[in-house]
Write a protein that holds these residues in place. Structure first.
Motif, PDB file in Angstrom:
ATOM      1  N   GLY A  58      -3.533  -1.792   8.693  1.00 26.36           N
ATOM      2  CA  GLY A  58      -3.028  -2.708   9.686  1.00 26.36           C
ATOM      3  C   GLY A  58      -3.549  -2.496  11.246  1.00 26.36           C
ATOM      4  N   ASP A  81      -0.828   0.230  12.415  1.00 25.18           N
ATOM      5  CA  ASP A  81      -0.356   1.192  11.439  1.00 25.18           C
ATOM      6  C   ASP A  81      -0.168   2.639  12.291  1.00 25.18           C
ATOM      7  OD1 ASP A  81      -0.583  -0.172   9.232  1.00 25.18           O
ATOM      8  OD2 ASP A  81      -2.308   0.565   8.348  1.00 25.18           O
ATOM      9  N   ARG A 135       4.045  -6.833  10.100  1.00 31.91           N
ATOM     10  CA  ARG A 135       2.857  -7.298   9.330  1.00 31.91           C
ATOM     11  C   ARG A 135       1.424  -6.366   9.798  1.00 31.91           C
ATOM     12  NH1 ARG A 135       3.601 -12.091   9.959  1.00 31.91           N
ATOM     13  NH2 ARG A 135       1.662 -13.099  10.968  1.00 31.91           N
ATOM     14  N   ASP A 136       1.496  -6.201  10.977  1.00 34.06           N
ATOM     15  CA  ASP A 136       0.310  -5.539  11.404  1.00 34.06           C
ATOM     16  C   ASP A 136       0.441  -4.049  11.172  1.00 34.06           C
ATOM     17  OD1 ASP A 136      -1.125  -7.916  11.909  1.00 34.06           O
ATOM     18  OD2 ASP A 136      -0.772  -7.578  14.137  1.00 34.06           O
ATOM     19  N   GLY A 137       1.563  -3.438  10.717  1.00 33.35           N
ATOM     20  CA  GLY A 137       1.794  -1.986  10.258  1.00 33.35           C
ATOM     21  C   GLY A 137       2.777  -1.453  11.154  1.00 33.35           C
ATOM     22  N   GLY A 151       7.046  -4.452   5.397  1.00 33.23           N
ATOM     23  CA  GLY A 151       7.302  -3.857   6.562  1.00 33.23           C
ATOM     24  C   GLY A 151       8.318  -3.192   6.759  1.00 33.23           C
ATOM     25  N   SER A 198      -2.835  -4.368  20.262  1.00 38.65           N
ATOM     26  CA  SER A 198      -3.689  -3.825  19.505  1.00 38.65           C
ATOM     27  C   SER A 198      -4.786  -3.177  20.349  1.00 38.65           C
ATOM     28  CB  SER A 198      -4.463  -4.784  18.455  1.00 38.65           C
ATOM     29  OG  SER A 198      -5.468  -5.691  19.164  1.00 38.65           O
TER      30      SER A 198
END
Length: 255
Positions: free
Chosen positions: A2, A5, A28-30, A56, A236
């Protein structure tokens, strides 16, 4: 793997509406997500369970905002749990999402109502960031949930719009002050979003849906996930060169 993460995120108001969608997307993206809530423990537990059931990681922390000492209590609750979920502690992403509305015009707004909406929407994010700086790692992200009301004249919500304008100014100054540490600060400004708060007048009312959707260039009412996806981008590494900005998330309202 992800995009987030190894990251730890704090989302205020993370158990309902836009905040819940943000919590679920970041997880969900880590990211390990601390779900901050004021009173509704059941809603916080529900979103934490949902995140864990889908693979998660999340945990709930309680702190009512808009009262003296709120930021200190929030971070104390965070510190008490974070090691169990993310060894090493610290935080990488702070999302100031919690907020309250105030449907009053200039003539009817009371001093108590003014003080409360500013306490929750402006003072709390300010001191959450201030207290969080020693925990926020270099290269971190601060994302403040603003509103399209900050750039549109809405006399019946004059205090609310003013709080969001103040939040955007706060964001701008954070970006300048914290840039040397590689920390970015941005605002996301939603328009009308289909959440529980708006359910009373919006849901199950085709005329209201049509009228609200017509305000947006994209021709529909926004969904919480529309905002959460923008927050995920800003959180991100893809958004590493974006800071000090207000990202419009109104679907093109008021163009």
């Amino acid at each position: 793997m992800g995009a987030l993460d190894g990251k730890v995120a704090l989302v205020t108001g993370g158990s309902r509406g836009i905040g819940r969608a943000i919590t679920e997307r970041l997880a969900r993206d880590g990211a390990v997500v601390a779900v901050a809530y004021a009173r509704d423990r059941a809603a916080a537990d529900e979103v934490v369970t949902r995140v864990r059931d889908t693979g998660g990681r999340a945990f709930a922390i309680q702190a009512e905002l808009g009262v003296p000492g709120d930021a200190a209590r929030l971070w104390a609750a965070f510190d008490a749990q974070v090691e169990a979920h993310a060894p090493g502690g610290g935080v990488d992403i702070i999302v100031n999402n919690a907020g309250i509305g105030c449907d009053r015009d200039l003539a009817s707004l009371t001093e108590a109502e003014f003080d409360q909406v500013f306490a929750v929407n402006v003072r709390a994010p300010f001191f959450i960031v201030q207290h969080g700086l020693k925990r926020l790692r270099d290269g971190g992200r601060i994302i403040n949930i603003s509103s399209g009301a900050a750039r549109l004249a809405m006399p019946n919500g004059i205090a609310y719009g003013s709080t969001k304008g103040a939040l955007d100014t706060f964001t701008l100054n954070l970006a300048k002050e914290l840039g040397a540490r590689g920390i970015t600060a941005n605002s996301v400004a939603p328009g009308i979003i289909d959440t529980d708060i708006n359910a009373g007048w919006l849901r199950d009312n085709p005329e209201a849906q049509a009228n609200a959707g017509a305000l947006a260039a994209l021709g529909r009412v926004g969904q919480p996930e529309d905002v959460a996806d923008i927050v995920a981008f800003l959180a991100s590494d893809d958004a590493r060169w974006v800071t000090g900005r207000v990202v419009d998330a109104t679907g093109g309202s008021g163009l």
